[in-house]
Design an enzyme around this catalytic site. Structure first.
Site, PDB file in Angstrom:
ATOM      1  N   LYS A  13       9.479  -2.144  -1.109  1.00 16.08           N
ATOM      2  CA  LYS A  13       9.851  -3.246  -0.197  1.00 16.08           C
ATOM      3  C   LYS A  13       9.683  -4.607  -0.887  1.00 16.08           C
ATOM      4  CE  LYS A  13       6.573  -2.108   2.733  1.00 16.08           C
ATOM      5  NZ  LYS A  13       5.935  -0.976   2.039  1.00 16.08           N
ATOM      6  N   ARG A  88       4.246  -3.837  11.728  1.00 17.46           N
ATOM      7  CA  ARG A  88       3.708  -2.568  11.258  1.00 17.46           C
ATOM      8  C   ARG A  88       3.138  -1.727  12.398  1.00 17.46           C
ATOM      9  NH1 ARG A  88       2.402  -3.794   5.591  1.00 17.46           N
ATOM     10  NH2 ARG A  88       1.074  -2.224   4.710  1.00 17.46           N
ATOM     11  N   ARG A 127       1.777   0.641 -10.615  1.00 15.89           N
ATOM     12  CA  ARG A 127       2.095  -0.760 -10.288  1.00 15.89           C
ATOM     13  C   ARG A 127       1.139  -1.728 -10.996  1.00 15.89           C
ATOM     14  NH1 ARG A 127       2.863  -2.415  -4.288  1.00 15.89           N
ATOM     15  NH2 ARG A 127       0.995  -1.165  -4.004  1.00 15.89           N
ATOM     16  N   ARG A 160      -3.859  -3.620  -8.200  1.00 20.04           N
ATOM     17  CA  ARG A 160      -4.421  -3.969  -6.890  1.00 20.04           C
ATOM     18  C   ARG A 160      -5.604  -3.070  -6.547  1.00 20.04           C
ATOM     19  NH1 ARG A 160       0.492  -4.428  -2.655  1.00 20.04           N
ATOM     20  NH2 ARG A 160      -0.928  -3.196  -1.395  1.00 20.04           N
ATOM     21  N   ARG A 171      -3.839   4.771   3.215  1.00 16.49           N
ATOM     22  CA  ARG A 171      -2.714   3.907   3.603  1.00 16.49           C
ATOM     23  C   ARG A 171      -1.522   4.750   4.058  1.00 16.49           C
ATOM     24  NH1 ARG A 171      -2.224   0.575  -1.657  1.00 16.49           N
ATOM     25  NH2 ARG A 171      -0.264  -0.153  -0.777  1.00 16.49           N
TER      26      ARG A 171
END
Ligand code: AP5
Length: 218
Positions: A13, A88, A127, A160, A171
């Site tokens: 996203k 969300r 990432r 992160r 998550r």
């Protein structure tokens, strides 16, 4: 263009929203980025949000809704915005409808990035983000020219804190439990546009642009 981006963690996203924002000059509003910055700088909102973000849980609706309402009220959002990671929950979706209705606006489309769990884990584990400009990389798929260094600004890259495998599992669980029902909500009101996010960044970008072009001419 008033558009939101929905999908599981790591679906891509943010990658797509950053590109659309650059190309179409529309503000990119990522609640994840806003919350991480608040946590890092220790603002009152950050102090309230810290434990939720660290554990991979959702920050309570009232905190996030206030952040988004304040951001959408700024002049640069008058012509449009890209909401990344919000809404969300069903409560946030209804709050967004109410915020927009107050300014006689409504969402043009909800872009839903559908992706498998295997791809999510692969993407999140690789990432890397730039400490200085926030640019988003992947060690295999969008590798910087020099390992650990941002191509755009030369800043250092980091991983992160909530991208640890245990937190990613949580998550994904939270996404299924609290966010996935938004797919039906936006399908029912005709705004849902599904994009297959398992494909390459370029292929997903082409699909995203096709959807946005159709939204822009409506
Ligand atoms: P947030 O930052 O919103 O995280 P998320 O939704 O879990 O999404 P991600 O940022 O992990 O993934 P993404 O889909 O943007 O993927 P990306 O483009 O980076 O939220 C973090 C936390 O903040 C939440 O857990 C919660 O605590 C809190 N929060 C935020 N919003 C909230 C809200 N509304 N309510 C309550 N709490 C909230 O891509 C991932 C990787 O893959 C990157 O390395 C990228 O380079 C790579 N990549 C992207 N696309 C491709 C592709 N097509 N092919 C190959 N690699 C790709």
């Amino acid at each position: 263009m008033k558009v939101a981006f929905l999908g599981p963690p790591g679906a891509g996203k943010g990658t797509q929203a950053q590109a659309v924002s650059r190309e179409r000059k529309v503000p990119h509003i990522s609640t994840g980025d806003i919350l991480r910055e608040a946590v890092q700088t220790g603002t009152p909102t950050g102090l309230k949000a810290r434990a939720y973000v660290t554990a991979g849980k959702l920050v309570p609706d009232e905190i996030v809704v206030d952040i988004v309402a304040e951001r959408l009220a700024r002049p640069d959002c008058k012509q449009g915005f890209l909401l990344d990671g919000f809404p969300r929950t069903l409560g946030q979706a209804k709050a967004l409808d109410a915020i927009l209705a107050k300014s006689s606006m409504r969402l043009d489309a909800m872009l839903y990035y559908a992706v498998s769990d295997e791809v999510v884990v692969d993407r999140i584990s690789g990432r890397r983000l730039c400490k200085s400009c926030g640019a988003n990389y992947h060690v295999k798929y969008i590798a910087p020219r020099k390992s650990g260094v941002c191509d755009r600004c030369g800043g250092g890259l980091y991983q992160r804190a909530d991208d640890k495998p245990e937190t990613v599992k949580e998550r994904l669980r939270v996404y299924r439990e609290q966010t996935a029902e938004l797919i039906d909500y936006y399908r029912a009101n005709g705004l849902l546009k599904e994009i297959s996010a398992d494909n390459s960044v370029e292929a997903v970008r082409a699909d995203t642009n096709r959807v946005l072009d159709a939204v822009a001419v409506r």
